[in-house]
Scaffold this active site. Structure first.
Site, PDB file in Angstrom:
ATOM      1  N   GLU A 291       0.811  -1.209   0.000  1.00 13.98           N
ATOM      2  CA  GLU A 291       0.000   0.000   0.000  1.00 13.98           C
ATOM      3  C   GLU A 291       0.846   1.262   0.000  1.00 13.98           C
ATOM      4  O   GLU A 291       0.558   2.223  -0.724  1.00 13.98           O
ATOM      5  CB  GLU A 291      -0.965  -0.003   1.181  1.00 13.98           C
ATOM      6  CG  GLU A 291      -1.958  -1.150   1.187  1.00 13.98           C
ATOM      7  CD  GLU A 291      -2.881  -1.160  -0.026  1.00 13.98           C
ATOM      8  OE1 GLU A 291      -2.923  -0.160  -0.769  1.00 13.98           O
ATOM      9  OE2 GLU A 291      -3.559  -2.182  -0.231  1.00 13.98           O
TER      10      GLU A 291
ATOM     11  N   HIS B  72      -5.974  -5.215 -10.511  1.00 10.78           N
ATOM     12  CA  HIS B  72      -5.377  -6.224  -9.632  1.00 10.78           C
ATOM     13  C   HIS B  72      -5.098  -7.527 -10.384  1.00 10.78           C
ATOM     14  O   HIS B  72      -4.360  -8.378  -9.885  1.00 10.78           O
ATOM     15  CB  HIS B  72      -6.303  -6.505  -8.440  1.00 10.78           C
ATOM     16  CG  HIS B  72      -6.474  -5.337  -7.537  1.00 10.78           C
ATOM     17  ND1 HIS B  72      -7.477  -4.406  -7.719  1.00 10.78           N
ATOM     18  CD2 HIS B  72      -5.777  -4.925  -6.444  1.00 10.78           C
ATOM     19  CE1 HIS B  72      -7.390  -3.481  -6.774  1.00 10.78           C
ATOM     20  NE2 HIS B  72      -6.381  -3.771  -5.984  1.00 10.78           N
TER      21      HIS B  72
END
Length: 538
Positions: free
Chosen positions: A353, A440
């Site tokens: 992240e 993703h």
């Protein structure tokens, strides 16, 4: 005025600069590279001062101006100056470029997000800012509410948008006048949303939609849920200890209400999710390890390379099964998972992240299409490298993404780097339609490339995990080791990639990186080429 809504849930051209920039032109007259101790601040200031001359030397139109964003200087004094562009005073989306100079200041090449003219047909909008904001809010409602992926939470209500400003859209198609609008809210699962939409200033047509909140489907002594017993650098006030690390840019960790964690004895958590401090230990340790990885391996001083530490927030939401990075608050947020008993604070999640922040501060890869897949893959790659850097005995490093979270409920990881398709959705190889996948899953091509470059193809066991990585062409690939592979990817990201880089552009960027690091005839350069071919990027 901000109106909020509630949510329920290109091309990169790498070109040598043709004869326009020679030893006698604008940038070529730059002074030698500044000393290493001053390199970044002085180089950015120098690049800003050179901007008008650079624009002339690059043959930019009279209404175009360069705005310096970042600068990198190599050990030999070579420099790489990253600029954004404006046209008639308006920001140009897709106008970014990187100017490469040798140690004497002579321009050797330029990487541009797009080639050609940036001039739109008109600089007079037909829609007002308020009309553009309303259309942007409606577009988010329609896109997320009816044309969303099955795993994306739906819009529950919409209140509006804010910050509509005129820009020139040049990232794809013919340059045109557009509005850039921020549409804010909260998805049904509790994830904040901050969608940046670009709409045609004449018709309201949506030209681009990028979610700025990046998620994964996802230091005294601390006892973390995932990280075990770790050492934390804390801050003593004279009466209490704070979970704040002044040696790493002042990074700190807060609870869901924004309250800084404090402790009387500087012993944090007990390793159990039921203890509120345990997840905070993981979060603080993850941020510190990510900081150390980037600094000690790549010489990067924090996420923005400015010495400022991000902060982390734990226990976000209720039954919130996700984690996310937000550039707006420069912070990292973790949910507690199903039943509020499974915090998503694993070390690779932290590295993943926070790498979104590194990407934003450098190439700023658009979060859609192939560039979006490269954005996600960059976070998977460096999340994995942070995990290897930490080398925790309770979390042996591997090429599996989110493997300790058990979000699938059957012990399987979220993603596999050796053979991405094992998750049932990710792409092993490039195809002309890979950019249509969720980012993703389109990230699989770059994840697979990185694994092959680092470890090679075929069956092997690493830290007790079995891998068997195939290739598109059936050829065997020999790896160069993860450290070299990561250095190549980092240099490509920070020096050669731009906002619109696609997979073909990533091949060029990593080959340029390998050439500058190891030489164009090196085994490393040849391995980069072979690994891309092995995932069908030629």
């Amino acid at each position: 005025m901000k109106r909020k809504l509630t949510l329920g849930a290109a091309l990169s051209v790498s070109a040598l600069l043709a004869g326009a920039v020679q030893a006698g032109a604008g940038l070529a007259e730059a002074s030698p590279a500044p000393a290493a101790a001053q390199q970044r601040a002085e180089l950015i200031a120098q690049a800003a001062g050179q901007a008008p001359a650079a624009a002339r030397a690059l043959g930019l139109a009279a209404q175009e101006k360069l705005v310096v964003k970042d600068a990198v200087v190599d050990a030999d004094g070579s420099r790489h100056l990253r600029y954004e562009r404006t046209y008639a005073g308006l920001p140009v989306l897709g106008g970014d470029l990187v100017v490469h100079q040798n140690p004497q200041g002579v321009v050797t090449s330029v990487d541009r997000a797009v080639e050609g003219s940036l001039a739109p047909a008109s600089l007079s909008p037909k829609l007002s800012a308020d009309q553009a904001a309303a259309k942007a809010a409606g577009a988010v409602q329609a896109t997320v509410g009816t044309a969303r992926d099955a795993d994306e939470p739906a819009l529950t209500s919409v209140g509006g948008a804010s910050g509509a400003k005129l820009v020139v859209w040049a990232a794809s198609g013919t340059p045109r006048l557009a509005y850039q609008t921020t549409v804010e809210g909260v998805r049904a699962d509790g994830t904040p949303s901050n969608q940046l939409l670009v709409t045609d200033a004449a018709t309201g047509e949506v030209l681009s939609s990028n979610e700025q909140i990046h998620t994964s489907n996802a230091t005294g002594t601390g006892y973390g849920v995932f990280d075990g017993t770790v050492t934390l650098t804390t801050n003593y006030t004279g009466s209490t200890y704070q979970l704040k690390d002044n040696t790493r840019g002042g990074m700190y960790t807060v609870d869901k209400n924004g309250t800084l964690y404090t402790d009387a004895d500087n012993i944090w958590g007990n390793g159990q999710a039921s203890n509120g401090q345990s997840a905070a230990v993981d979060a603080q340790f993850g941020a510190a390890t990510t900081w150390d990885y980037y600094k000690n391996v790549h010489g990067r001083n924090g996420i923005k390379n400015n010495g400022v530490g991000a902060y982390s927030k734990v226990h976000y939401g209720t039954n919130y099964v996700n984690a996310f990075w937000d550039d707006g608050c420069f912070c990292m947020t973790y949910g507690d998972g199903s039943g509020n008993t499974h915090p998503l604070t694993a070390i690779d999640v932290a590295g993943h992240e926070m790498t979104h922040g590194v990407t934003s501060a450098t190439a700023n890869l658009n979060y859609s299409g192939e560039s979006g897949g490269l954005n996600e893959a960059t976070s998977d790659i460096f999340g994995t490298m942070v995990e290897f850097y930490a080398n925790l005995s309770v979390d042996k490093p591997d090429y599996l993404i989110g493997e300790r979270l058990n979000l699938n409920g059957n012990g399987t990881p979220l993603r596999y780097m050796d053979k991405p398709s094992k998750d049932g959705a990710s792409a092993d190889y490039w195809s002309s339609t890979v950019g249509n996948k969720d980012v993703h899953y389109s990230s699989g091509v770059a994840n697979h490339f990185f694994y092959l470059l680092a470890e090679g193809s075929g069956a092997k066991v690493i830290n007790g995990v079995s891998y068997n990585s195939p290739t598109y062409n059936g050829a065997a690939v020999t790896g160069i080791g993860r450290d070299k592979a990561a250095k190549i990817w980092y240099r490509a990201l920070t020096v050669y990639m731009t906002s619109t880089t696609n997979y073909k552009g990533a091949r060029t960027a990593t080959l340029n990186a390998a050439s500058s690091l190891y030489g164009s005839t090196s085994a490393e350069y040849k391995a980069v080429a072979a690994a891309w071919t092995a995932v069908h990027v030629n």
